[in-house]
Write an enzyme that holds these catalytic residues in place. Structure first.
Site, PDB file in Angstrom:
ATOM      1  N   GLU A  27      -2.370 -11.270  -3.213  1.00 27.02           N
ATOM      2  CA  GLU A  27      -2.380 -10.322  -2.091  1.00 27.02           C
ATOM      3  C   GLU A  27      -3.596 -10.543  -1.201  1.00 27.02           C
ATOM      4  O   GLU A  27      -4.509 -11.297  -1.530  1.00 27.02           O
ATOM      5  CB  GLU A  27      -2.328  -8.894  -2.646  1.00 27.02           C
ATOM      6  CG  GLU A  27      -1.038  -8.653  -3.424  1.00 27.02           C
ATOM      7  CD  GLU A  27      -0.865  -7.228  -3.909  1.00 27.02           C
ATOM      8  OE1 GLU A  27      -1.831  -6.426  -3.861  1.00 27.02           O
ATOM      9  OE2 GLU A  27       0.262  -6.911  -4.343  1.00 27.02           O
TER      10      GLU A  27
ATOM     11  N   GLU B 247       6.976 -16.170  -6.676  1.00 27.93           N
ATOM     12  CA  GLU B 247       8.006 -17.215  -6.613  1.00 27.93           C
ATOM     13  C   GLU B 247       7.675 -18.207  -5.506  1.00 27.93           C
ATOM     14  O   GLU B 247       7.856 -19.420  -5.654  1.00 27.93           O
ATOM     15  CB  GLU B 247       9.378 -16.594  -6.352  1.00 27.93           C
ATOM     16  CG  GLU B 247       9.848 -15.605  -7.420  1.00 27.93           C
ATOM     17  CD  GLU B 247       9.430 -14.169  -7.145  1.00 27.93           C
ATOM     18  OE1 GLU B 247       8.334 -13.956  -6.571  1.00 27.93           O
ATOM     19  OE2 GLU B 247      10.181 -13.256  -7.510  1.00 27.93           O
TER      20      GLU B 247
ATOM     21  N   ASN C 295       1.568 -13.737  -7.716  1.00 28.43           N
ATOM     22  CA  ASN C 295       1.415 -13.118  -6.401  1.00 28.43           C
ATOM     23  C   ASN C 295      -0.071 -13.006  -6.061  1.00 28.43           C
ATOM     24  O   ASN C 295      -0.905 -12.707  -6.911  1.00 28.43           O
ATOM     25  CB  ASN C 295       2.149 -11.776  -6.286  1.00 28.43           C
ATOM     26  CG  ASN C 295       1.783 -10.759  -7.337  1.00 28.43           C
ATOM     27  OD1 ASN C 295       1.472 -11.106  -8.463  1.00 28.43           O
ATOM     28  ND2 ASN C 295       1.825  -9.505  -6.963  1.00 28.43           N
TER      29      ASN C 295
ATOM     30  N   CYS D 279      12.421 -10.829  -4.147  1.00 30.18           N
ATOM     31  CA  CYS D 279      12.691 -10.189  -2.864  1.00 30.18           C
ATOM     32  C   CYS D 279      13.557 -11.119  -2.003  1.00 30.18           C
ATOM     33  O   CYS D 279      13.745 -12.301  -2.323  1.00 30.18           O
ATOM     34  CB  CYS D 279      11.386  -9.837  -2.144  1.00 30.18           C
ATOM     35  SG  CYS D 279      10.519 -11.260  -1.436  1.00 30.18           S
TER      36      CYS D 279
ATOM     37  N   CYS E   3      11.873 -14.392  -0.919  1.00 28.45           N
ATOM     38  CA  CYS E   3      11.763 -15.349  -2.035  1.00 28.45           C
ATOM     39  C   CYS E   3      13.103 -16.007  -2.314  1.00 28.45           C
ATOM     40  O   CYS E   3      13.165 -17.195  -2.625  1.00 28.45           O
ATOM     41  CB  CYS E   3      11.272 -14.645  -3.294  1.00 28.45           C
ATOM     42  SG  CYS E   3       9.517 -14.280  -3.249  1.00 28.45           S
TER      43      CYS E   3
HETATM   44  N1  THU Z   1       6.211  -9.646  -5.171  1.00 21.65           N
HETATM   45  C1  THU Z   1       6.432 -10.887  -5.713  1.00 21.65           C
HETATM   46  O1  THU Z   1       5.484 -11.552  -6.134  1.00 21.65           O
HETATM   47  N2  THU Z   1       7.702 -11.347  -5.781  1.00 21.65           N
HETATM   48  C2  THU Z   1       8.794 -10.669  -5.314  1.00 21.65           C
HETATM   49  O2  THU Z   1       9.883 -11.209  -5.294  1.00 21.65           O
HETATM   50  C3  THU Z   1       8.648  -9.289  -4.859  1.00 21.65           C
HETATM   51  C4  THU Z   1       7.270  -8.803  -4.659  1.00 21.65           C
HETATM   52  C5  THU Z   1       4.837  -9.154  -5.055  1.00 21.65           C
HETATM   53  C6  THU Z   1       4.345  -9.043  -3.645  1.00 21.65           C
HETATM   54  C7  THU Z   1       3.280  -7.996  -3.784  1.00 21.65           C
HETATM   55  O3  THU Z   1       2.067  -8.654  -4.149  1.00 21.65           O
HETATM   56  C8  THU Z   1       3.728  -7.141  -4.934  1.00 21.65           C
HETATM   57  O4  THU Z   1       4.739  -7.879  -5.621  1.00 21.65           O
HETATM   58  C9  THU Z   1       4.294  -5.801  -4.519  1.00 21.65           C
HETATM   59  O5  THU Z   1       5.290  -5.960  -3.568  1.00 21.65           O
END
Ligand code: THU
Length: 136
Positions: A47, A58, A45, A89, A92
């Site tokens: 940000e 993902e 991830n 999520c 994803c």
């Molecule tokens: N996040 C993911 O990388 N994958 C998911 O399926 C859910 C959330 C990340 C996004 C964000 O950087 C952090 O987790 C908190 O939501």
């Protein structure tokens, strides 16, 4: 029987987890998928200070797959420190479904807890656009 993720994908997902850029949430996610040609592709991830631009692990992995010309993957490991292991999520799930509804997804944490699902189990009746003829 205890589910066991493929070791090479787990190692790659752990490495991606360590490389996650998550200064705002503090929540690191590492993903690693196996493409049809056997190659292992990582995603973490990433940000952004403009929060809505943040990218899930993902989705990063699927973007990397498609960028290399891949159009399907066989299996995916998602690694977090959550207990129980964190699950993709909704957004994803749809991104994974586009390429591999049949893929096996291993949700793993550092305690070794492992949940196993297919993408279609994570997203029943997922959306698929009927592409016009000749579309790729
Ligand atoms: N996040 C993911 O990388 N994958 C998911 O399926 C859910 C959330 C990340 C996004 C964000 O950087 C952090 O987790 C908190 O939501």
């Amino acid at each position: 029987m205890k589910a066991v993720p493929p070791q090479d994908l787990l190692d790659a997902a752990r490495e991606a987890h360590a490389h996650a850029y998550a200064p705002y949430s503090g929540f690191h996610v590492g993903a690693a998928l196996r493409a049809d040609d056997g190659s292992v592709i990582q995603g973490s991830n990433v940000e952004n200070g403009s929060y809505g631009l943040s990218r899930c692990a993902e989705q990063s992995a699927v973007q990397a797959l498609a960028t290399r010309g891949g159009r399907h993957f066989v299996e995916l490991v998602v690694f977090t420190h959550s207990d129980p292991p964190s699950s993709p999520c909704g957004a994803c799930r749809q991104v994974l479904y586009e390429f591999a509804p049949d893929a096996t997804v291993y949700l793993v944490n550092e305690r070794g807890t492992c949940l196993v699902r297919t993408v279609a189990e994570l997203l029943p009746d997922g959306f698929r656009l009927d592409a016009p003829e000749g579309g790729a």
